[in-house]
Design an enzyme around this catalytic site. Sequence first.
Site, mmCIF file in Angstrom:
data_model
loop_
_atom_site.group_PDB
_atom_site.id
_atom_site.type_symbol
_atom_site.label_atom_id
_atom_site.label_comp_id
_atom_site.label_asym_id
_atom_site.label_seq_id
_atom_site.Cartn_x
_atom_site.Cartn_y
_atom_site.Cartn_z
ATOM 1 N N CYS A 42 0.825 -1.211 0.000
ATOM 2 C CA CYS A 42 0.000 0.000 0.000
ATOM 3 C C CYS A 42 0.859 1.261 0.000
ATOM 4 O O CYS A 42 0.654 2.167 -0.814
ATOM 5 C CB CYS A 42 -0.937 -0.017 1.208
ATOM 6 S SG CYS A 42 -1.919 1.484 1.323
ATOM 7 N N CYS A 47 -1.454 1.648 -3.096
ATOM 8 C CA CYS A 47 -2.451 2.712 -2.896
ATOM 9 C C CYS A 47 -1.851 4.116 -2.876
ATOM 10 O O CYS A 47 -2.376 5.026 -3.541
ATOM 11 C CB CYS A 47 -3.184 2.519 -1.568
ATOM 12 S SG CYS A 47 -3.464 0.823 -1.092
ATOM 13 N N LYS A 50 -0.027 5.189 -6.203
ATOM 14 C CA LYS A 50 -1.089 5.206 -7.217
ATOM 15 C C LYS A 50 -1.931 6.471 -7.076
ATOM 16 O O LYS A 50 -2.227 7.158 -8.042
ATOM 17 C CB LYS A 50 -1.939 3.935 -7.068
ATOM 18 C CG LYS A 50 -3.112 3.771 -7.994
ATOM 19 C CD LYS A 50 -4.389 4.447 -7.559
ATOM 20 C CE LYS A 50 -4.933 4.092 -6.216
ATOM 21 N NZ LYS A 50 -5.504 2.775 -6.076
ATOM 22 N N TYR A 176 -9.390 -3.710 -10.908
ATOM 23 C CA TYR A 176 -9.051 -2.449 -10.231
ATOM 24 C C TYR A 176 -7.808 -1.811 -10.862
ATOM 25 O O TYR A 176 -7.825 -0.644 -11.265
ATOM 26 C CB TYR A 176 -8.697 -2.720 -8.764
ATOM 27 C CG TYR A 176 -9.817 -2.877 -7.782
ATOM 28 C CD1 TYR A 176 -10.167 -1.836 -6.931
ATOM 29 C CD2 TYR A 176 -10.489 -4.079 -7.627
ATOM 30 C CE1 TYR A 176 -11.147 -1.980 -5.966
ATOM 31 C CE2 TYR A 176 -11.476 -4.240 -6.663
ATOM 32 C CZ TYR A 176 -11.800 -3.180 -5.832
ATOM 33 O OH TYR A 176 -12.774 -3.333 -4.886
ATOM 34 N N GLU A 180 -7.713 1.573 -13.174
ATOM 35 C CA GLU A 180 -7.122 2.788 -12.597
ATOM 36 C C GLU A 180 -5.947 3.277 -13.443
ATOM 37 O O GLU A 180 -5.838 4.471 -13.763
ATOM 38 C CB GLU A 180 -6.660 2.512 -11.158
ATOM 39 C CG GLU A 180 -7.834 2.309 -10.202
ATOM 40 C CD GLU A 180 -7.397 2.048 -8.768
ATOM 41 O OE1 GLU A 180 -6.225 1.685 -8.557
ATOM 42 O OE2 GLU A 180 -8.237 2.207 -7.859
ATOM 43 N N HIS A 434 -25.744 22.400 0.700
ATOM 44 C CA HIS A 434 -25.921 22.961 -0.641
ATOM 45 C C HIS A 434 -24.903 24.066 -0.903
ATOM 46 O O HIS A 434 -24.621 24.841 0.004
ATOM 47 C CB HIS A 434 -27.343 23.529 -0.760
ATOM 48 C CG HIS A 434 -27.673 24.034 -2.119
ATOM 49 N ND1 HIS A 434 -27.889 23.192 -3.181
ATOM 50 C CD2 HIS A 434 -27.777 25.307 -2.588
ATOM 51 C CE1 HIS A 434 -28.139 23.915 -4.261
ATOM 52 N NE2 HIS A 434 -28.074 25.202 -3.932
ATOM 53 N N GLU A 439 -25.394 16.077 -1.974
ATOM 54 C CA GLU A 439 -26.771 16.333 -1.528
ATOM 55 C C GLU A 439 -27.791 15.520 -2.323
ATOM 56 O O GLU A 439 -28.883 15.241 -1.840
ATOM 57 C CB GLU A 439 -27.110 17.826 -1.572
ATOM 58 C CG GLU A 439 -27.196 18.415 -2.965
ATOM 59 C CD GLU A 439 -27.463 19.929 -2.945
ATOM 60 O OE1 GLU A 439 -28.415 20.347 -2.279
ATOM 61 O OE2 GLU A 439 -26.711 20.669 -3.597
HETATM 62 P P1 NDP Z 1 -8.530 -7.840 -10.078
HETATM 63 O O1 NDP Z 1 -8.909 -9.147 -9.531
HETATM 64 O O2 NDP Z 1 -9.300 -6.634 -9.698
HETATM 65 O O3 NDP Z 1 -8.504 -7.909 -11.649
HETATM 66 C C1 NDP Z 1 -7.789 -8.876 -12.341
HETATM 67 C C2 NDP Z 1 -8.122 -8.743 -13.803
HETATM 68 O O4 NDP Z 1 -7.294 -9.651 -14.516
HETATM 69 C C3 NDP Z 1 -9.566 -9.088 -14.118
HETATM 70 O O5 NDP Z 1 -10.036 -8.207 -15.100
HETATM 71 C C4 NDP Z 1 -9.442 -10.509 -14.684
HETATM 72 O O6 NDP Z 1 -10.421 -10.806 -15.624
HETATM 73 C C5 NDP Z 1 -8.118 -10.416 -15.380
HETATM 74 N N1 NDP Z 1 -7.504 -11.710 -15.601
HETATM 75 C C6 NDP Z 1 -7.159 -12.631 -14.680
HETATM 76 N N2 NDP Z 1 -6.603 -13.700 -15.276
HETATM 77 C C7 NDP Z 1 -6.620 -13.451 -16.602
HETATM 78 C C8 NDP Z 1 -6.202 -14.178 -17.742
HETATM 79 N N3 NDP Z 1 -5.661 -15.377 -17.624
HETATM 80 N N4 NDP Z 1 -6.381 -13.621 -18.945
HETATM 81 C C9 NDP Z 1 -6.940 -12.396 -19.057
HETATM 82 N N5 NDP Z 1 -7.348 -11.658 -18.022
HETATM 83 C C10 NDP Z 1 -7.183 -12.178 -16.795
HETATM 84 O O7 NDP Z 1 -6.971 -7.698 -9.701
HETATM 85 P P2 NDP Z 1 -6.006 -6.454 -9.664
HETATM 86 O O8 NDP Z 1 -4.657 -7.010 -9.889
HETATM 87 O O9 NDP Z 1 -6.496 -5.351 -10.505
HETATM 88 O O10 NDP Z 1 -6.085 -6.011 -8.174
HETATM 89 C C11 NDP Z 1 -5.846 -6.970 -7.148
HETATM 90 C C12 NDP Z 1 -6.655 -6.655 -5.929
HETATM 91 O O11 NDP Z 1 -6.053 -5.560 -5.259
HETATM 92 C C13 NDP Z 1 -8.073 -6.203 -6.248
HETATM 93 O O12 NDP Z 1 -8.969 -7.269 -6.357
HETATM 94 C C14 NDP Z 1 -8.391 -5.316 -5.101
HETATM 95 O O13 NDP Z 1 -8.914 -6.117 -4.080
HETATM 96 C C15 NDP Z 1 -7.042 -4.744 -4.710
HETATM 97 N N6 NDP Z 1 -6.895 -3.372 -5.224
HETATM 98 C C16 NDP Z 1 -7.684 -2.408 -4.705
HETATM 99 C C17 NDP Z 1 -7.602 -1.123 -5.151
HETATM 100 C C18 NDP Z 1 -8.488 -0.106 -4.563
HETATM 101 O O14 NDP Z 1 -9.012 -0.335 -3.478
HETATM 102 N N7 NDP Z 1 -8.711 1.015 -5.227
HETATM 103 C C19 NDP Z 1 -6.661 -0.727 -6.195
HETATM 104 C C20 NDP Z 1 -5.881 -1.828 -6.709
HETATM 105 C C21 NDP Z 1 -6.006 -3.095 -6.212
HETATM 106 P P3 NDP Z 1 -11.888 -11.328 -15.202
HETATM 107 O O15 NDP Z 1 -12.612 -10.188 -14.579
HETATM 108 O O16 NDP Z 1 -12.427 -11.726 -16.513
HETATM 109 O O17 NDP Z 1 -11.652 -12.461 -14.257
#
Ligand code: NDP
Length: 456
Positions: A42, A47, A50, A176, A180, A434, A439
């Site tokens: 983080c 976080c 980012k 995510y 982002e 307001h 709101e």
């Molecule tokens: P996510 O789980 O959010 O997203 C992973 C992405 O990778 C999905 O779109 C998934 O597709 C895709 N994917 C996985 N395997 C494959 C594959 N073999 N081929 C193609 N696409 C694939 O993970 P992130 O790495 O973005 O983030 C990890 C975690 O970290 C998040 O789940 C969240 O909990 C946390 N995080 C939180 C943030 C915040 O609070 N703002 C910011 C960043 C991270 P599909 O959807 O089709 O499975």
Amino acid sequence: MSFDFDLLVLGAGSGGVAASRRAAAHGARVAVVEGSRVGGTCVIRGCVPKKLLMYAAQYGDALREAPGYGWLVGETRFEMARWAASKAAETQRLEGVYRKLLAGSGVELIEGWARVVGPHRAVVGERTLSAQHLLIATGASPVLDSIPGIEHCATSDGLLDLSALPERAAVVGGGYIATEFASMLARLGVEVSQFYRDRLPLRGFDEDLRRRAAAALQAAGIALHPGAAPVGVHTDGPGLALELADGSRLAFPFVLNATGRRPNTHGLGLETLGLTLGAKGAVPVDGACRTPAPGVYAIGDATDRKNLTPVAIAEGRALADSLFGSTPRAVDLSLVASAVFLLPPIATVGPTEAEALAAGHALNVFEADFRPMRQTFFGGAERSYMKLLVDAASDRVLAVHMLGADAPEIVQSLAVALNCGATKAQFDRTIAVHPTVAEEFVLMREPARRALPSQA
Ligand code: NDP
């Protein structure tokens, strides 16, 4: 049997540090082992940096909008190297703060990589440590084998350390991190293409947010490629080529692998405790973060449940209170708010509309979709979308979903109301502040529609 420590924590990220300090505050003898930088994902590579890059992107927006507000703005450009230098200084400062907090709390920081060698025992370098309780708080790191060749791509760690941005970039993934970073890169002037396998980004979020997120990404100039996850990544001169299912190859100077993260549990020696890890390497835990091995606990991303920093912190503190305080407690994860910092951001608390219907709720769905005053004044097109899901039978507000400027700040506050069980009538009784965007949440009079539970 006597131990060197009451609690040995593996990992000095947000969760591990929170657990260590709370345990020490209860009088426990605590050590935390860290092989990388104190502060964890983080603070060092997640976080915090980012969000600092998101602020940089927002300054770009502000500069573009400023003439509409009467400002004459000269030539401007974003220099990643300047941002990177400030970011490095800030993460170093924060790491120093974390180190001071640990020292000030009486927690011993042991630098190195730990390996568990049996119940109550771990080795760090030459040193063997014993502890009554062992806490695994080792976090997660990017998946590097989701697609053949994906290991050639940059991850968010590497992107945040760049000293210059590429002119063009591909982002692989729709979650995510993908969303982002695609959004931020585009706002910083990079020509971005995003490839994901579902029909919309952000699987798991409310459909109305997902559609609007896709529209916001497109409005920022991002070329979206739904249903088009690459089947291979190949090196191609100084850049990379994405191979798609139809056999076509698309070349990019830079590709971001954002295909998920996996718990950092490999090589920790957890098999010596008799623990069987989940498919992705997750440490199995119950609702109180206890593993099946006596005296062994795990929190945060290492357990691959709700992978959010505040959840890891809450779990760490609850565990420390349970082990060393007078009242054992678990963390309630039923109504956890979260945000996705694309621009404009998403924030949400409670179930999606589909989840609420599947759970048997008849819903009154309240919506607002408008161009906020800040946009209309200079002729901007960005909209804000706000949605309340209200249980028709009890009038209880089940969920708040928003895409729009300041959504995370607004939804954080409303999450308190939802955790208190607020009803729509109580929202209605609340006098508006307001003029604000927020709101709208207390001014939604008539449901946009009613929805009945899905038939099983
Ligand atoms: P996510 O789980 O959010 O997203 C992973 C992405 O990778 C999905 O779109 C998934 O597709 C895709 N994917 C996985 N395997 C494959 C594959 N073999 N081929 C193609 N696409 C694939 O993970 P992130 O790495 O973005 O983030 C990890 C975690 O970290 C998040 O789940 C969240 O909990 C946390 N995080 C939180 C943030 C915040 O609070 N703002 C910011 C960043 C991270 P599909 O959807 O089709 O499975």
